[in-house]
Design a protein around this motif. Structure first.
Motif, PDB file in Angstrom:
ATOM      1  N   VAL A  16       8.303  -0.843  -1.016  1.00 53.17           N
ATOM      2  CA  VAL A  16       9.368   0.006  -0.499  1.00 53.17           C
ATOM      3  C   VAL A  16      10.066   0.577  -1.727  1.00 53.17           C
ATOM      4  O   VAL A  16      10.474  -0.179  -2.617  1.00 53.17           O
ATOM      5  N   LEU A  17      10.182   1.898  -1.802  1.00 57.34           N
ATOM      6  CA  LEU A  17      10.886   2.559  -2.891  1.00 57.34           C
ATOM      7  C   LEU A  17      12.261   2.939  -2.380  1.00 57.34           C
ATOM      8  O   LEU A  17      12.378   3.733  -1.440  1.00 57.34           O
ATOM      9  N   ARG A  18      13.293   2.337  -2.961  1.00 59.72           N
ATOM     10  CA  ARG A  18      14.678   2.569  -2.533  1.00 59.72           C
ATOM     11  C   ARG A  18      15.481   3.120  -3.695  1.00 59.72           C
ATOM     12  O   ARG A  18      15.299   2.697  -4.829  1.00 59.72           O
ATOM     13  N   GLY A  19      16.391   4.023  -3.390  1.00 62.64           N
ATOM     14  CA  GLY A  19      17.299   4.521  -4.418  1.00 62.64           C
ATOM     15  C   GLY A  19      18.038   3.364  -5.077  1.00 62.64           C
ATOM     16  O   GLY A  19      18.489   2.445  -4.388  1.00 62.64           O
ATOM     17  N   LYS A  68      20.638  14.815  -6.606  1.00 62.04           N
ATOM     18  CA  LYS A  68      21.029  16.157  -7.065  1.00 62.04           C
ATOM     19  C   LYS A  68      20.153  16.523  -8.255  1.00 62.04           C
ATOM     20  O   LYS A  68      20.597  16.486  -9.387  1.00 62.04           O
ATOM     21  N   ASP A  69      18.929  16.849  -8.034  1.00 56.73           N
ATOM     22  CA  ASP A  69      17.953  17.169  -9.083  1.00 56.73           C
ATOM     23  C   ASP A  69      17.522  15.948  -9.892  1.00 56.73           C
ATOM     24  O   ASP A  69      16.896  16.080 -10.935  1.00 56.73           O
ATOM     25  N   ARG A  70      17.865  14.746  -9.433  1.00 57.86           N
ATOM     26  CA  ARG A  70      17.365  13.507 -10.014  1.00 57.86           C
ATOM     27  C   ARG A  70      17.262  12.475  -8.901  1.00 57.86           C
ATOM     28  O   ARG A  70      18.166  12.342  -8.078  1.00 57.86           O
ATOM     29  N   TRP A  71      16.131  11.752  -8.889  1.00 57.05           N
ATOM     30  CA  TRP A  71      15.867  10.743  -7.878  1.00 57.05           C
ATOM     31  C   TRP A  71      15.325   9.514  -8.600  1.00 57.05           C
ATOM     32  O   TRP A  71      14.293   9.591  -9.264  1.00 57.05           O
ATOM     33  N   VAL A  72      16.028   8.393  -8.466  1.00 51.14           N
ATOM     34  CA  VAL A  72      15.606   7.163  -9.157  1.00 51.14           C
ATOM     35  C   VAL A  72      15.450   6.059  -8.115  1.00 51.14           C
ATOM     36  O   VAL A  72      16.424   5.670  -7.471  1.00 51.14           O
ATOM     37  N   TRP A  73      14.209   5.606  -7.974  1.00 51.41           N
ATOM     38  CA  TRP A  73      13.902   4.558  -7.004  1.00 51.41           C
ATOM     39  C   TRP A  73      13.629   3.238  -7.699  1.00 51.41           C
ATOM     40  O   TRP A  73      12.994   3.199  -8.753  1.00 51.41           O
ATOM     41  N   GLY A  74      14.061   2.169  -7.068  1.00 47.20           N
ATOM     42  CA  GLY A  74      13.607   0.842  -7.444  1.00 47.20           C
ATOM     43  C   GLY A  74      12.359   0.545  -6.631  1.00 47.20           C
ATOM     44  O   GLY A  74      12.279   0.905  -5.451  1.00 47.20           O
ATOM     45  N   LEU A  75      11.369  -0.085  -7.251  1.00 45.55           N
ATOM     46  CA  LEU A  75      10.145  -0.483  -6.559  1.00 45.55           C
ATOM     47  C   LEU A  75      10.340  -1.911  -6.068  1.00 45.55           C
ATOM     48  O   LEU A  75      10.543  -2.822  -6.878  1.00 45.55           O
ATOM     49  N   HIS A  76      10.298  -2.093  -4.754  1.00 48.65           N
ATOM     50  CA  HIS A  76      10.510  -3.409  -4.156  1.00 48.65           C
ATOM     51  C   HIS A  76       9.240  -3.863  -3.449  1.00 48.65           C
ATOM     52  O   HIS A  76       8.652  -3.088  -2.681  1.00 48.65           O
ATOM     53  N   LEU A  77       8.835  -5.093  -3.685  1.00 42.09           N
ATOM     54  CA  LEU A  77       7.700  -5.652  -2.956  1.00 42.09           C
ATOM     55  C   LEU A  77       8.086  -5.806  -1.494  1.00 42.09           C
ATOM     56  O   LEU A  77       9.159  -6.344  -1.181  1.00 42.09           O
ATOM     57  N   LYS A  78       7.241  -5.353  -0.587  1.00 41.77           N
ATOM     58  CA  LYS A  78       7.535  -5.500   0.844  1.00 41.77           C
ATOM     59  C   LYS A  78       7.670  -6.961   1.233  1.00 41.77           C
ATOM     60  O   LYS A  78       8.536  -7.323   2.028  1.00 41.77           O
ATOM     61  N   GLU A  79       6.810  -7.806   0.682  1.00 40.28           N
ATOM     62  CA  GLU A  79       6.779  -9.211   1.112  1.00 40.28           C
ATOM     63  C   GLU A  79       7.986 -10.023   0.664  1.00 40.28           C
ATOM     64  O   GLU A  79       8.367 -10.977   1.328  1.00 40.28           O
ATOM     65  N   THR A  80       8.621  -9.647  -0.470  1.00 40.71           N
ATOM     66  CA  THR A  80       9.741 -10.449  -0.975  1.00 40.71           C
ATOM     67  C   THR A  80      11.032  -9.662  -1.155  1.00 40.71           C
ATOM     68  O   THR A  80      12.087 -10.259  -1.372  1.00 40.71           O
ATOM     69  N   GLU A  81      10.955  -8.312  -1.107  1.00 43.00           N
ATOM     70  CA  GLU A  81      12.096  -7.425  -1.362  1.00 43.00           C
ATOM     71  C   GLU A  81      12.507  -7.388  -2.836  1.00 43.00           C
ATOM     72  O   GLU A  81      13.478  -6.733  -3.197  1.00 43.00           O
ATOM     73  N   GLU A  82      11.784  -8.098  -3.708  1.00 44.52           N
ATOM     74  CA  GLU A  82      12.136  -8.149  -5.127  1.00 44.52           C
ATOM     75  C   GLU A  82      11.910  -6.791  -5.802  1.00 44.52           C
ATOM     76  O   GLU A  82      10.885  -6.154  -5.604  1.00 44.52           O
ATOM     77  N   LEU A  83      12.883  -6.366  -6.622  1.00 46.76           N
ATOM     78  CA  LEU A  83      12.725  -5.177  -7.429  1.00 46.76           C
ATOM     79  C   LEU A  83      11.828  -5.528  -8.618  1.00 46.76           C
ATOM     80  O   LEU A  83      12.107  -6.479  -9.349  1.00 46.76           O
ATOM     81  N   ILE A  84      10.735  -4.750  -8.798  1.00 44.19           N
ATOM     82  CA  ILE A  84       9.780  -5.065  -9.868  1.00 44.19           C
ATOM     83  C   ILE A  84       9.612  -3.923 -10.866  1.00 44.19           C
ATOM     84  O   ILE A  84       8.903  -4.062 -11.864  1.00 44.19           O
TER      85      ILE A  84
END
Length: 199
Positions: A16-19, A68-84
């Motif tokens: 899951v890619l979340r802001g 606003k012309d910039r998008w920064v996502w955290g990469l989260h594992l679906k199984e654990t929700e951990e940001l990696i």
């Protein structure tokens, strides 16, 4: 305080890619503050990494521009929700349109390729990008391979500064002698655009 993500969530088979938000600071610090993770990144990042640097980056640089012309996502594992890891997409930028990093325990599993494909599709299909330009340290073969799989085309090699360990001659922790490759890939209709700079 900015606790809410201001950009769309994106999904892949395993991620899951979340802001990014302030809630991500601790996990971001845990995986990002590792010389092996950041050594091929732009010299705007200092080493040793400063205390409070992640909080400052997220609160002062990411959140005010998020969506606003910039998008920064955290990469989260679906199984654990951990940001990696994280992906940073910019409409304009001296270092190209996209950058990314992934925590070392997660290397070699295809997570970043999965995330990059989704973000690239989003850039072209939803945000109207017609090309992307990337930079990549010459010695960063993993990053180069991801870009090559996306259809990136090497445009050239140019000198640039990347993070390096401080020595007696480089008090700031950067070395202006390290060089980089520059490449462009992909248009919205066919290819992906990539800028590669290296060590």
């Amino acid at each position: 305080m900015h606790a809410q993500a201001l950009i769309s969530e994106l999904f892949t088979d395993r991620l899951v890619l979340r802001g990014l938000t302030e809630n991500d600071i601790e996990a971001y610090e845990r995986h990002f503050i590792d010389y092996e993770v950041i050594r091929h990144l732009s010299a705007v990042i200092s080493w040793p990494y400063p205390k409070g640097g992640i909080r400052s980056f997220i609160c002062d640089q990411v959140l005010p521009m998020q969506g606003k012309d910039r998008w920064v996502w955290g990469l989260h594992l679906k199984e654990t929700e951990e940001l990696i890891g994280s992906i940073d997409l910019r409409r304009e930028g001296s270092r190209g349109n996209r950058g990314f990093w992934l925590g070392r325990p997660f290397w070699g599993r295809g997570y970043m390729t999965e995330a990059v494909i989704r973000v690239t599709d989003f850039a072209f299909q939803d945000l109207g990008f017609d090309h992307l330009v990337f930079t990549n340290a010459v010695g960063n073969q993993r990053s180069h391979n991801i870009k090559a799989r996306m259809g990136a085309v090497l445009m050239g090699v140019a000198p640039t500064a990347f993070v390096t360990l401080p020595t007696r001659s480089t008090r700031s922790g950067t070395s202006p002698k390290r060089t980089g490759r520059v490449g462009v890939a992909r248009s919205a209709k066919s290819k992906s655009s990539c800028h590669d700079s290296s060590d």
